[in-house]
Design a protein around this motif. Structure first.
Motif, PDB file in Angstrom:
ATOM      1  N   MET A   1       0.963  -1.274   0.002  1.00  0.00           N
ATOM      2  CA  MET A   1       0.080   0.178   0.092  1.00  0.00           C
ATOM      3  C   MET A   1       0.879   1.183  -0.029  1.00  0.00           C
ATOM      4  O   MET A   1       0.337   2.448  -0.354  1.00  0.00           O
ATOM      5  CB  MET A   1      -0.714   0.193   1.200  1.00  0.00           C
ATOM      6  N   ASN A   2       2.034   1.294   0.452  1.00  0.00           N
ATOM      7  CA  ASN A   2       3.047   2.213   0.444  1.00  0.00           C
ATOM      8  C   ASN A   2       3.315   2.327  -1.251  1.00  0.00           C
ATOM      9  O   ASN A   2       3.669   1.615  -1.711  1.00  0.00           O
ATOM     10  CB  ASN A   2       4.365   2.019   1.257  1.00  0.00           C
ATOM     11  N   THR A   3       2.957   3.446  -1.731  1.00  0.00           N
ATOM     12  CA  THR A   3       3.135   3.665  -3.176  1.00  0.00           C
ATOM     13  C   THR A   3       4.601   3.602  -3.338  1.00  0.00           C
ATOM     14  O   THR A   3       5.166   4.791  -3.606  1.00  0.00           O
ATOM     15  CB  THR A   3       2.414   4.892  -3.718  1.00  0.00           C
ATOM     16  N   ASP A   7       4.581   0.497  -7.633  1.00  0.00           N
ATOM     17  CA  ASP A   7       3.407   0.577  -7.885  1.00  0.00           C
ATOM     18  C   ASP A   7       3.070   1.829  -9.371  1.00  0.00           C
ATOM     19  O   ASP A   7       2.079   2.016  -9.821  1.00  0.00           O
ATOM     20  CB  ASP A   7       2.864   1.596  -6.999  1.00  0.00           C
ATOM     21  N   LYS A  10       1.638   0.014 -12.178  1.00  0.00           N
ATOM     22  CA  LYS A  10       0.170  -0.479 -12.175  1.00  0.00           C
ATOM     23  C   LYS A  10      -0.380   0.525 -13.088  1.00  0.00           C
ATOM     24  O   LYS A  10      -0.152   1.695 -13.723  1.00  0.00           O
ATOM     25  CB  LYS A  10      -0.262  -0.215 -10.797  1.00  0.00           C
ATOM     26  N   TYR A  31      -3.819  -9.638  -3.802  1.00  0.00           N
ATOM     27  CA  TYR A  31      -3.535  -8.285  -3.008  1.00  0.00           C
ATOM     28  C   TYR A  31      -2.568  -8.542  -1.865  1.00  0.00           C
ATOM     29  O   TYR A  31      -2.785  -9.321  -1.010  1.00  0.00           O
ATOM     30  CB  TYR A  31      -4.648  -7.781  -2.451  1.00  0.00           C
ATOM     31  N   LYS A 138      -7.703  -5.444  -6.755  1.00  0.00           N
ATOM     32  CA  LYS A 138      -7.872  -4.470  -7.743  1.00  0.00           C
ATOM     33  C   LYS A 138      -7.007  -5.058  -9.081  1.00  0.00           C
ATOM     34  O   LYS A 138      -5.984  -5.556  -8.976  1.00  0.00           O
ATOM     35  CB  LYS A 138      -6.930  -3.270  -7.515  1.00  0.00           C
TER      36      LYS A 138
ATOM     37  N   ASP B 221      -9.870   0.753  -0.867  1.00  0.00           N
ATOM     38  CA  ASP B 221      -8.844   1.402  -1.685  1.00  0.00           C
ATOM     39  C   ASP B 221      -7.832   2.071  -1.195  1.00  0.00           C
ATOM     40  O   ASP B 221      -8.215   3.408  -1.029  1.00  0.00           O
ATOM     41  CB  ASP B 221      -9.843   2.149  -2.654  1.00  0.00           C
ATOM     42  N   PHE B 222      -6.581   1.615  -1.210  1.00  0.00           N
ATOM     43  CA  PHE B 222      -5.642   2.147  -0.430  1.00  0.00           C
ATOM     44  C   PHE B 222      -4.512   3.256  -1.253  1.00  0.00           C
ATOM     45  O   PHE B 222      -5.057   3.641  -2.379  1.00  0.00           O
ATOM     46  CB  PHE B 222      -4.620   1.372   0.231  1.00  0.00           C
ATOM     47  N   ALA B 223      -3.586   3.489  -0.513  1.00  0.00           N
ATOM     48  CA  ALA B 223      -2.866   4.398  -1.092  1.00  0.00           C
ATOM     49  C   ALA B 223      -2.405   4.381  -2.620  1.00  0.00           C
ATOM     50  O   ALA B 223      -2.141   5.104  -3.373  1.00  0.00           O
ATOM     51  CB  ALA B 223      -1.600   5.063  -0.219  1.00  0.00           C
ATOM     52  N   ASP B 224      -2.419   2.913  -3.019  1.00  0.00           N
ATOM     53  CA  ASP B 224      -2.104   2.548  -4.360  1.00  0.00           C
ATOM     54  C   ASP B 224      -2.909   2.682  -5.448  1.00  0.00           C
ATOM     55  O   ASP B 224      -2.680   2.648  -6.226  1.00  0.00           O
ATOM     56  CB  ASP B 224      -1.393   1.090  -4.265  1.00  0.00           C
TER      57      ASP B 224
END
Lengths: 138, 425
Positions: A1-3, A7, A10, A31, A138, B221-224
């Motif tokens: 989740m840390n971009t 990332d 994507k 995920y 996603k 829907d997180f930071a990515d």
């Protein structure tokens, strides 16, 4: 989740489904929630007695078991809650929590590569095991 | 062709704004309406519920326990693929707040009449725009209506606008509480078939009930990913103005009443102009006519589409005006003036910069006179906050606004940028 850097590979905003919809079922396993972790469980196969308490208690099904024996920890989905280490019998202590940053520094790139490989193999197996289970990604 | 159509089908009916909106809802015949009554919107829900009870619509009517639930149920229905509506006012609207953003983020083309009413505290049931103005950044399309006819016309058009595949955003149609909602006017109605033909069959962009194409709605829907989805939502606002114009033109062909992004009333050669929205625009038109008879070049810009804000078209329409007064029926309590004032001023900044660039080239070799220097600053803009809690705005008050604008043009002195109109000092 840390971009992080990866990332940026994507899809961009023009190419994703509208409204944050997930248009494919059963994708949660893709995920990688392991990135949330600040502490990593380090499992010692020499000490492990295969009581499977960790496997029972793990809220993320991250303890990998084959033929009734622990074979590893799925670090792509382990969030580092430490329940496994807590439940591991005090006389055994086969799982210990270490700071993720320290573990990473110690293991270096080697562990990263191994984890990815294990993850991919594990994924194939899990696909067979859990066919039909729902999920999202996603 | 339009003439013969009119003779055969159009009928004039004496109606309040609420009755006209309920009638439009009957003709739209939505799949689901989930609503809760609140003054001054109550009649809409009450009248519509009689249509349901009498079997005049196929609508599933959900009597919810609050407006938060009303919007939640409407969102659920819309995500399931239904053409879904609700209606509210003031505190009820405020109670919907978190769900408003969810409706927009999920890109559900919900259409909602909002009867504008002041927000507590102090408690008050009468008109101002503070309820919907607060939601101007929620991602909803906001359309304001001057009278019952416009509320009726706007609601029917809003269905097309919201459901447009280029848009897919929820839309609220605002009308002034009591002034429009309870005032009886002559309203020209369409025939049921005309409305049905105009809005067409609803085909949802996605549906939770489509089991052949299973989807997850509202996933974490997180930071990515969140940023990409919000960026996409922002992009959906861009084509709204064009769709509003297209739908407004088509509606004009059907009814003889075309609609634009705003109404430019005697604005072409205007030297002084008022910007207003809602019923006050009607009062301002009377003052403009009066002033024009006296030879004053007065005009009015009545905003119809407020969100997304049609900045470029508004700047073009106002660029020739020397002094502008923006009338805001709500305050931002920011010391910056009302919301419309802030938007107009921000839009005009671009105009000034555009002109600055052009002038800069021309004037590279010489000095420019003071007159040109003043023009470069763009129109002078002042703000009046008025009519809070239903305080009357009358011809005399608006006359004074135009008088001040004329004085600004004559003296070049703008004075206090933000004033309160019709309040006891």
């Amino acid at each position: 989740m840390n971009t992080g850097e990866k990332d940026w590979d994507k899809k961009g905003w023009k190419d994703v489904p509208i409204a944050g919809l997930i248009t494919e079922p059963g994708t949660a396993r893709r995920y990688k929630t392991g990135e949330w972790r600040t502490h990593r469980p380090v499992w010692d196969p020499e000490k492990c007695i295969n009581c499977l308490l960790c496997w029972i208690y793990c809220p993320d099904s991250a303890i990998q078991v084959k033929d009734g024996k622990v074979v590893g920890i799925d670090l792509e989905h382990c969030k580092g809650c430490g329940i496994c280490a807590h439940e591991c019998p005090s006389k055994v202590r086969a799982i210990n929590m270490v700071l993720e940053s320290e573990a990473e520094a110690e293991d270096g790139e080697k562990v990263k590569e191994e984890t990815m490989r294990e993850g991919e193999e594990g994924e194939k197996e899990r696909k067979e095991e859990r066919k039909g289970e729902g999920g999202n990604e996603k | 062709m339009a003439g013969s159509l009119e003779q055969e089908t159009v009928k004039f009916v004496a109606m309040t704004g609420n009755e006209a909106v309920a009638e439009a809802m009957r003709q739209i015949n939505p799949d689901v309406v989930a609503a809760y009554p609140i003054t001054p919107q109550t009649e809409i829900v009450q009248i519509f519920s009689t249509f349901v009870a009498d079997g005049l619509v196929k609508t599933e009517f959900v009597t919810v326990e609050s407006e938060h639930s009303a919007m939640s149920a409407t969102i659920g229905a819309a995500a399931a693929g239904a053409r879904a509506m609700t209606a509210t006012s003031s505190q009820g609207f405020a109670l919907m707040w978190e769900m408003l953003y969810i409706a927009a983020g999920l890109r559900l083309p919900i259409v909602m009449p909002v009867v504008n009413r002041a927000l507590s505290s102090p408690i008050n049931i009468h008109c101002d725009h503070s309820d919907t103005m607060g939601a101007r950044d929620s991602g909803w399309i906001q359309i304001f209506s001057e009278n019952a006819q416009e509320a009726y016309d706007n609601l029917i058009q809003a269905v097309r606008i919201a459901e447009s595949r280029d848009v897919l955003l929820p839309a609220m149609v605002c009308m002034d509480g009591f002034i429009v909602s309870h005032g009886m006017e002559s309203v020209k109605l369409l025939m049921d078939e005309e409305v049905r033909g105009f809005i067409g069959e609803y085909e949802p962009a996605y549906s939770l009930l489509d089991v052949d194409h299973p989807i997850t709605v509202g996933a974490l829907d997180f930071a990515d990913w969140y940023f990409e989805h919000k960026r996409q939502e922002a992009a959906a606002e861009a084509p709204v103005a064009e769709v509003v114009l297209k739908v407004g033109e088509e509606y004009g062909k059907l009814t003889g009443r075309s609609y634009g992004l705003f109404e430019a009333y005697r604005l072409d050669d205007a030297e002084v102009a008022v910007v207003a929205l809602g019923s006050t625009a009607g009062t301002a038109k009377a003052v403009v006519d009066e002033l024009r008879q006296k030879g004053v070049r007065a005009g009015l810009l009545k905003i119809r589409l407020y969100r997304p804000f049609p900045k470029d078209a508004i700047v073009r329409a106002l660029s020739g005006v020397k002094a502008i007064a923006v009338l805001d029926r709500s305050d931002t309590f920011s010391t910056m003036g009302g919301p419309v004032f802030i938007d107009i001023k921000a839009s005009m900044y671009d105009l000034m910069h555009g002109e600055h660039g052009e002038h800069g080239e021309h004037d590279a070799h010489g000095a420019q006179d003071a007159r040109e220097a003043r023009d470069m600053q763009g129109p002078r803009i002042v703000n009046y906050i008025y009519g809070l809690g239903g305080r009357d705005i009358d011809l005399e008050q608006i006359r004074k606004v135009y008088e001040r604008l004329q004085a600004i043009v004559a003296t070049g002195e703008t004075g206090e940028p933000v004033s309160y109109l019709g309040v006891r000092e």
